[in-house]
Design a protein around this motif. Structure first.
Motif, PDB file in Angstrom:
ATOM      1  N   GLY A  69     -10.785 -41.143  35.024  1.00  0.00           N
ATOM      2  CA  GLY A  69     -11.976 -40.767  35.779  1.00  0.00           C
ATOM      3  C   GLY A  69     -11.599 -39.996  37.025  1.00  0.00           C
ATOM      4  O   GLY A  69     -10.715 -39.151  37.009  1.00  0.00           O
ATOM      5  N   GLU A  70     -12.260 -40.309  38.104  1.00  0.00           N
ATOM      6  CA  GLU A  70     -11.967 -39.661  39.379  1.00  0.00           C
ATOM      7  C   GLU A  70     -11.116 -40.578  40.246  1.00  0.00           C
ATOM      8  O   GLU A  70     -11.299 -40.667  41.451  1.00  0.00           O
ATOM      9  N   GLY A  71     -10.195 -41.278  39.625  1.00  0.00           N
ATOM     10  CA  GLY A  71      -9.309 -42.160  40.361  1.00  0.00           C
ATOM     11  C   GLY A  71      -9.670 -43.614  40.216  1.00  0.00           C
ATOM     12  O   GLY A  71      -9.274 -44.440  41.033  1.00  0.00           O
ATOM     13  N   ILE A  72     -10.430 -43.959  39.179  1.00  0.00           N
ATOM     14  CA  ILE A  72     -10.815 -45.351  38.971  1.00  0.00           C
ATOM     15  C   ILE A  72      -9.582 -46.186  38.651  1.00  0.00           C
ATOM     16  O   ILE A  72      -9.406 -47.283  39.152  1.00  0.00           O
ATOM     17  N   VAL A  73      -8.711 -45.656  37.791  1.00  0.00           N
ATOM     18  CA  VAL A  73      -7.483 -46.346  37.406  1.00  0.00           C
ATOM     19  C   VAL A  73      -6.316 -45.388  37.612  1.00  0.00           C
ATOM     20  O   VAL A  73      -6.358 -44.247  37.157  1.00  0.00           O
ATOM     21  N   LYS A  75      -7.772 -49.284  30.363  1.00  0.00           N
ATOM     22  CA  LYS A  75      -9.148 -49.393  29.882  1.00  0.00           C
ATOM     23  C   LYS A  75      -9.956 -48.241  30.464  1.00  0.00           C
ATOM     24  O   LYS A  75      -9.812 -47.905  31.636  1.00  0.00           O
ATOM     25  N   ALA A  76     -10.834 -47.671  29.633  1.00  0.00           N
ATOM     26  CA  ALA A  76     -11.670 -46.559  30.083  1.00  0.00           C
ATOM     27  C   ALA A  76     -12.949 -46.530  29.257  1.00  0.00           C
ATOM     28  O   ALA A  76     -12.994 -47.032  28.134  1.00  0.00           O
ATOM     29  N   TYR A  77     -13.990 -45.951  29.844  1.00  0.00           N
ATOM     30  CA  TYR A  77     -15.222 -45.718  29.098  1.00  0.00           C
ATOM     31  C   TYR A  77     -15.025 -44.507  28.194  1.00  0.00           C
ATOM     32  O   TYR A  77     -14.197 -43.638  28.478  1.00  0.00           O
ATOM     33  N   PRO A  78     -15.778 -44.407  27.096  1.00  0.00           N
ATOM     34  CA  PRO A  78     -15.573 -43.305  26.155  1.00  0.00           C
ATOM     35  C   PRO A  78     -15.728 -41.913  26.768  1.00  0.00           C
ATOM     36  O   PRO A  78     -15.052 -40.978  26.357  1.00  0.00           O
ATOM     37  N   GLU A  79     -16.575 -41.769  27.767  1.00  0.00           N
ATOM     38  CA  GLU A  79     -16.802 -40.439  28.338  1.00  0.00           C
ATOM     39  C   GLU A  79     -15.916 -40.137  29.548  1.00  0.00           C
ATOM     40  O   GLU A  79     -16.040 -39.060  30.153  1.00  0.00           O
ATOM     41  N   ASP A  80     -15.010 -41.029  29.906  1.00  0.00           N
ATOM     42  CA  ASP A  80     -14.122 -40.803  31.052  1.00  0.00           C
ATOM     43  C   ASP A  80     -13.085 -39.730  30.753  1.00  0.00           C
ATOM     44  O   ASP A  80     -12.638 -39.560  29.623  1.00  0.00           O
ATOM     45  N   ILE A  81     -12.690 -39.024  31.802  1.00  0.00           N
ATOM     46  CA  ILE A  81     -11.651 -38.003  31.717  1.00  0.00           C
ATOM     47  C   ILE A  81     -10.328 -38.649  32.121  1.00  0.00           C
ATOM     48  O   ILE A  81     -10.248 -39.322  33.140  1.00  0.00           O
ATOM     49  N   VAL A  82      -9.292 -38.412  31.335  1.00  0.00           N
ATOM     50  CA  VAL A  82      -7.964 -38.961  31.605  1.00  0.00           C
ATOM     51  C   VAL A  82      -7.016 -37.804  31.886  1.00  0.00           C
ATOM     52  O   VAL A  82      -6.888 -36.892  31.074  1.00  0.00           O
ATOM     53  N   ASN A 123      -7.717 -34.940  29.129  1.00  0.00           N
ATOM     54  CA  ASN A 123      -8.329 -35.330  27.860  1.00  0.00           C
ATOM     55  C   ASN A 123      -9.512 -36.251  28.098  1.00  0.00           C
ATOM     56  O   ASN A 123      -9.586 -36.917  29.123  1.00  0.00           O
ATOM     57  N   VAL A 124     -10.398 -36.314  27.111  1.00  0.00           N
ATOM     58  CA  VAL A 124     -11.500 -37.274  27.130  1.00  0.00           C
ATOM     59  C   VAL A 124     -10.984 -38.556  26.479  1.00  0.00           C
ATOM     60  O   VAL A 124     -10.202 -38.515  25.526  1.00  0.00           O
ATOM     61  N   ALA A 125     -11.413 -39.704  26.971  1.00  0.00           N
ATOM     62  CA  ALA A 125     -10.903 -40.990  26.503  1.00  0.00           C
ATOM     63  C   ALA A 125     -11.133 -41.197  25.008  1.00  0.00           C
ATOM     64  O   ALA A 125     -10.289 -41.774  24.326  1.00  0.00           O
ATOM     65  N   VAL A 126     -12.243 -40.696  24.478  1.00  0.00           N
ATOM     66  CA  VAL A 126     -12.522 -40.848  23.052  1.00  0.00           C
ATOM     67  C   VAL A 126     -11.448 -40.148  22.217  1.00  0.00           C
ATOM     68  O   VAL A 126     -11.013 -40.663  21.187  1.00  0.00           O
ATOM     69  N   ASN A 127     -11.003 -38.977  22.667  1.00  0.00           N
ATOM     70  CA  ASN A 127      -9.963 -38.249  21.936  1.00  0.00           C
ATOM     71  C   ASN A 127      -8.634 -38.990  21.970  1.00  0.00           C
ATOM     72  O   ASN A 127      -7.858 -38.904  21.024  1.00  0.00           O
ATOM     73  N   LEU A 128      -8.357 -39.689  23.050  1.00  0.00           N
ATOM     74  CA  LEU A 128      -7.110 -40.423  23.149  1.00  0.00           C
ATOM     75  C   LEU A 128      -7.086 -41.648  22.234  1.00  0.00           C
ATOM     76  O   LEU A 128      -6.014 -42.105  21.844  1.00  0.00           O
ATOM     77  N   VAL A 129      -8.256 -42.177  21.896  1.00  0.00           N
ATOM     78  CA  VAL A 129      -8.309 -43.299  20.954  1.00  0.00           C
ATOM     79  C   VAL A 129      -7.889 -42.805  19.572  1.00  0.00           C
ATOM     80  O   VAL A 129      -7.168 -43.489  18.844  1.00  0.00           O
TER      81      VAL A 129
END
Length: 140
Positions: free
Chosen positions: A64-68, A81-88, A100-106
């Motif tokens: 996200g924007e520095g959440i983790v 852990k991340a929400y599906p729409e979060d940016i990594v 990347n988007v978290a969904v793509n990383l799954v």
């Protein structure tokens, strides 16, 4: 005369009630159609490798924007852990940043970082109010 006043009052009351119903009913209809989406956190485990498929250690992973904020271990893997729409965002100095988007990383368990040329990464850019300068051209 008396009958006419009573009749007009009843029509006025009926009209006001119909207007109130016309204002209230669309709100109930919209509320019934809305369904709350429950956001679920995803457990994501990825491996970060370079262009020669060697594990990249100490790569910074920001969700996200520095959440983790976390780093990869000695094997180049990281779990977060991340929400599906979060940016990594995955960064480490000699490589280009990977976003990347978290969904793509799954789906894709491996992230390949491309080695950048000397001082040609986006980390070399220093943003100033009306221009951008390169770190290699700054003094002091």
């Amino acid at each position: 005369m008396r009958f006419q006043e009573i009749f007009c009052k009843r029509i006025l009351i009926a009209g006001l009630m119909l207007m109130c119903l016309a204002l209230i009913l669309p709100g109930y209809a919209q509320q019934a159609q809305k369904q709350k989406k429950i956001r679920q956190l995803l457990d994501i485990t990825i491996k970060v490798v370079d262009d020669k498929d060697a594990a990249v250690t100490k790569a910074s992973v920001v969700v996200g924007e520095g959440i983790v904020h976390t780093e990869t271990d000695a094997t180049g893997s990281v779990t977060f852990k991340a929400y599906p729409e979060d940016i990594v965002t995955i960064t480490i100095p000699p490589f280009e940043p990977s976003v990347n988007v978290a969904v793509n990383l799954v789906k894709e368990k491996t992230v390949k970082l491309e080695r950048s040329k000397y001082h040609l990464t986006s980390g070399d850019k220093v943003t100033l109010p009306f221009t951008d300068l390169k770190k290699r051209r700054l003094t002091g």
